[in-house]
Design an enzyme around this catalytic site. Structure first.
Site, PDB file in Angstrom:
ATOM      1  N   THR A  40      62.798  42.717 -54.664  1.00 48.69           N
ATOM      2  CA  THR A  40      63.860  43.726 -54.623  1.00 48.69           C
ATOM      3  C   THR A  40      64.363  43.989 -53.206  1.00 48.69           C
ATOM      4  OG1 THR A  40      62.158  45.445 -54.584  1.00 48.69           O
ATOM      5  CG2 THR A  40      63.089  44.868 -56.730  1.00 48.69           C
ATOM      6  N   HIS A  45      56.555  44.659 -47.873  1.00 51.85           N
ATOM      7  CA  HIS A  45      56.255  45.811 -47.027  1.00 51.85           C
ATOM      8  C   HIS A  45      54.775  46.155 -47.129  1.00 51.85           C
ATOM      9  CE1 HIS A  45      56.213  48.145 -50.737  1.00 51.85           C
ATOM     10  NE2 HIS A  45      57.453  47.786 -50.999  1.00 51.85           N
ATOM     11  N   HIS A  48      52.851  46.080 -50.365  1.00 57.67           N
ATOM     12  CA  HIS A  48      52.438  44.791 -50.921  1.00 57.67           C
ATOM     13  C   HIS A  48      51.195  44.235 -50.222  1.00 57.67           C
ATOM     14  CE1 HIS A  48      56.945  44.617 -51.731  1.00 57.67           C
ATOM     15  NE2 HIS A  48      56.427  44.495 -52.932  1.00 57.67           N
ATOM     16  N   LYS A  82      60.078  55.287 -60.565  1.00 52.66           N
ATOM     17  CA  LYS A  82      61.454  55.528 -60.151  1.00 52.66           C
ATOM     18  C   LYS A  82      62.069  56.659 -60.967  1.00 52.66           C
ATOM     19  CE  LYS A  82      61.611  52.284 -57.082  1.00 52.66           C
ATOM     20  NZ  LYS A  82      61.767  52.609 -55.652  1.00 52.66           N
ATOM     21  N   ARG A  86      67.134  51.277 -60.944  1.00 50.39           N
ATOM     22  CA  ARG A  86      67.273  50.471 -59.733  1.00 50.39           C
ATOM     23  C   ARG A  86      68.662  49.843 -59.670  1.00 50.39           C
ATOM     24  NH1 ARG A  86      62.104  48.967 -57.498  1.00 50.39           N
ATOM     25  NH2 ARG A  86      60.378  49.603 -58.861  1.00 50.39           N
ATOM     26  N   GLN A 171      57.400  41.532 -68.546  1.00 51.06           N
ATOM     27  CA  GLN A 171      56.182  41.352 -67.763  1.00 51.06           C
ATOM     28  C   GLN A 171      55.030  40.908 -68.662  1.00 51.06           C
ATOM     29  OE1 GLN A 171      55.253  44.280 -64.772  1.00 51.06           O
ATOM     30  NE2 GLN A 171      53.061  43.906 -64.906  1.00 51.06           N
ATOM     31  N   ASP A 192      49.714  51.692 -60.514  1.00 48.60           N
ATOM     32  CA  ASP A 192      50.912  52.135 -61.224  1.00 48.60           C
ATOM     33  C   ASP A 192      51.377  51.100 -62.252  1.00 48.60           C
ATOM     34  OD1 ASP A 192      51.677  50.289 -59.309  1.00 48.60           O
ATOM     35  OD2 ASP A 192      53.401  51.438 -58.593  1.00 48.60           O
ATOM     36  N   LYS A 227      51.937  58.320 -49.983  1.00 54.48           N
ATOM     37  CA  LYS A 227      52.006  56.870 -49.873  1.00 54.48           C
ATOM     38  C   LYS A 227      52.081  56.460 -48.414  1.00 54.48           C
ATOM     39  CE  LYS A 227      53.797  54.727 -54.070  1.00 54.48           C
ATOM     40  NZ  LYS A 227      54.892  53.921 -54.636  1.00 54.48           N
ATOM     41  N   LYS A 230      55.451  54.424 -44.748  1.00 54.50           N
ATOM     42  CA  LYS A 230      56.760  55.016 -44.488  1.00 54.50           C
ATOM     43  C   LYS A 230      56.765  55.658 -43.106  1.00 54.50           C
ATOM     44  CE  LYS A 230      59.077  54.498 -48.429  1.00 54.50           C
ATOM     45  NZ  LYS A 230      60.403  53.851 -48.519  1.00 54.50           N
ATOM     46  N   THR A 231      57.858  55.493 -42.390  1.00 48.82           N
ATOM     47  CA  THR A 231      58.061  56.173 -41.112  1.00 48.82           C
ATOM     48  C   THR A 231      59.388  56.911 -41.177  1.00 48.82           C
ATOM     49  OG1 THR A 231      59.283  54.353 -40.064  1.00 48.82           O
ATOM     50  CG2 THR A 231      56.872  54.269 -39.947  1.00 48.82           C
TER      51      THR A 231
END
Length: 409
Positions: A40, A45, A48, A82, A86, A171, A192, A227, A230-231
């Site tokens: 996506t 990141h 993963h 979400k 998306r 899936q 998740d 989580k 993230k910054t």
């Protein structure tokens, strides 16, 4: 220690469908397992990263990973986690992102002959005939049961599109296809993904009468449940063009004291005995543990040379002798200056260190901004263009964020 006990001791395992059987498979047999990655974005990141570490541990123990690039499932979009649907991507974008993923995964996984496989589920999902798929696969799924899963329940109030409702079927079909073609008997994923994994296990049982297994691993979160990865400027990416090796190093160097040992267990290959010794450290020794964490994680993703450069640059910064060669930077132009000067709040915004002038003013009022080690005490303070004659200025935000600002001619 076998790989199952290793994963448990490192705190990686969250849920399993059959612990006794999975333990036996991993400790006494060679199994083929898979993890899916929907492309996506054009880079993996930090979220993963843990999945890749699990794959690497398993491969080192003799098991065969299959990395599934979700070229087909990404055209639908997983509703899990979400609040809104998306954004739909073009096939060309999905393929580009998948190619980027391949290069990054090879940092941890050996894809040489027989060691691992990398497949794209677009190869079997896109040619499917819809009516045939509904008759052969959809008939095994209960809508009532699907609606009990958290990934769907949380979306019902805001709206769940029909296309997203198909994601679990797709899936699940992946697992059936991999079982039939590759004798893949184990699906792994973040916690998740538990509902999607159960869907695949049930489908394989209904179609083939055989038992397959699922195991989820811990989501990468801080000690207070947030989580990681993230910054203020966004996600921490594995692509050095999106998050530089220095920024990547600094992210891990600055984790909270309460998280450093957990991250060492989850995200490095250091022996558990060594990590347990570091768990006894206190006070300033924790900074040394954080540097070990940052170096090891950066080495895995960007290589030993980049990790050493990032570590040396960070040490220089914290020693107030910054060369700043590997520091994140922003280049200003003369057009950014008025009468040969730029206000500090404007400079902070140009450098991406704040999102608004209001945030900049609050930061300055709190004493959180320095330019070349001189604290900025007024929101009307300005930096003169003449100050860039030495090449750059170093902006310090808070105690740990450093940024190099240059001026083009």
């Amino acid at each position: 220690m076998g790989v199952f006990e290793e994963l448990k001791a490192r705190g990686m395992i969250a849920q399993m469908t059959n612990e006794e059987k999975i333990r036996d498979l991993l400790e006494n047999q060679q199994v083929t397992f898979y993890i899916g990655f929907d492309p996506t974005a054009d880079s993996l990141h930090v979220g993963h990263f843990l999945q890749m570490m699990v794959m690497a541990h398993m491969q080192r123990a003799g098991h065969r990973p299959i990395a599934i690039l979700g070229g087909g499932t990404a055209m639908v979009g997983d509703p899990t986690g979400k609040t809104d649907m998306r954004k739909m991507m073009t096939p060309e974008t999905i393929q580009h992102n998948a190619d980027c993923f391949k290069a990054q995964m090879r940092r941890l996984i050996d894809f040489s002959e027989g060691k691992a496989m990398m497949l794209n589920n677009a190869d079997w999902l896109l040619p499917l005939h819809y009516i045939d798929f509904l008759r052969e696969i959809g008939v095994h799924f209960s809508v009532n049961k699907m609606l009990t899963y958290e990934c769907f329940k949380t979306r019902l109030e805001r709206g769940l599109s029909f296309i997203e409702f198909n994601y679990m079927l797709m899936q699940s079909y992946d697992f059936l296809k991999l079982y039939q073609d590759q004798h893949c008997v184990l699906e792994l994923g973040g916690d998740d993904q538990w509902a999607n994994i159960l869907g695949g296990i049930d489908l394989v049982r209904r179609v083939t009468g055989k038992e397959v297994y699922g195991m989820t691993f811990t989501l990468l979160t801080t000690s207070d449940g947030r989580k990681m990865g993230k910054t203020e400027s966004g996600a921490v990416w594995l692509d050095p063009q999106k998050t530089s090796p220095y920024e990547f190093f600094q992210y891990w160097r600055n984790v909270d004291d309460a998280d450093v040992i957990k991250c060492l267990k989850l995200l490095t290959f250091l022996p558990l005995s060594q990590i347990e010794e570091m768990a006894k450290w206190e006070g300033s020794q924790l900074n040394a543990a954080k540097e070990v964490l940052a170096y090891e994680v950066t080495k895995i993703i960007h290589g030993e040379e980049e990790a050493a450069k990032a570590r040396d640059a960070a040490r220089a910064l914290f020693g107030a002798k910054a060369d700043a060669a590997d520091m994140p930077s922003t280049t200003l132009t003369p057009a950014d200056f008025t009468d040969g000067a730029i206000l500090v709040p404007d400079l902070l915004r140009k450098a991406g260190l704040v999102s608004s002038k209001g945030e900049a003013r609050r930061l300055i009022d709190q004493g959180g901004v320095s330019i070349d080690d001189e604290k900025v005490t007024s929101v009307t303070a300005a930096v003169l263009a003449a100050r860039f004659e030495k090449g750059h200025v170093i902006v310090k935000k808070g105690k740990k964020v450093f940024h190099k600002v240059l001026l083009s001619k």
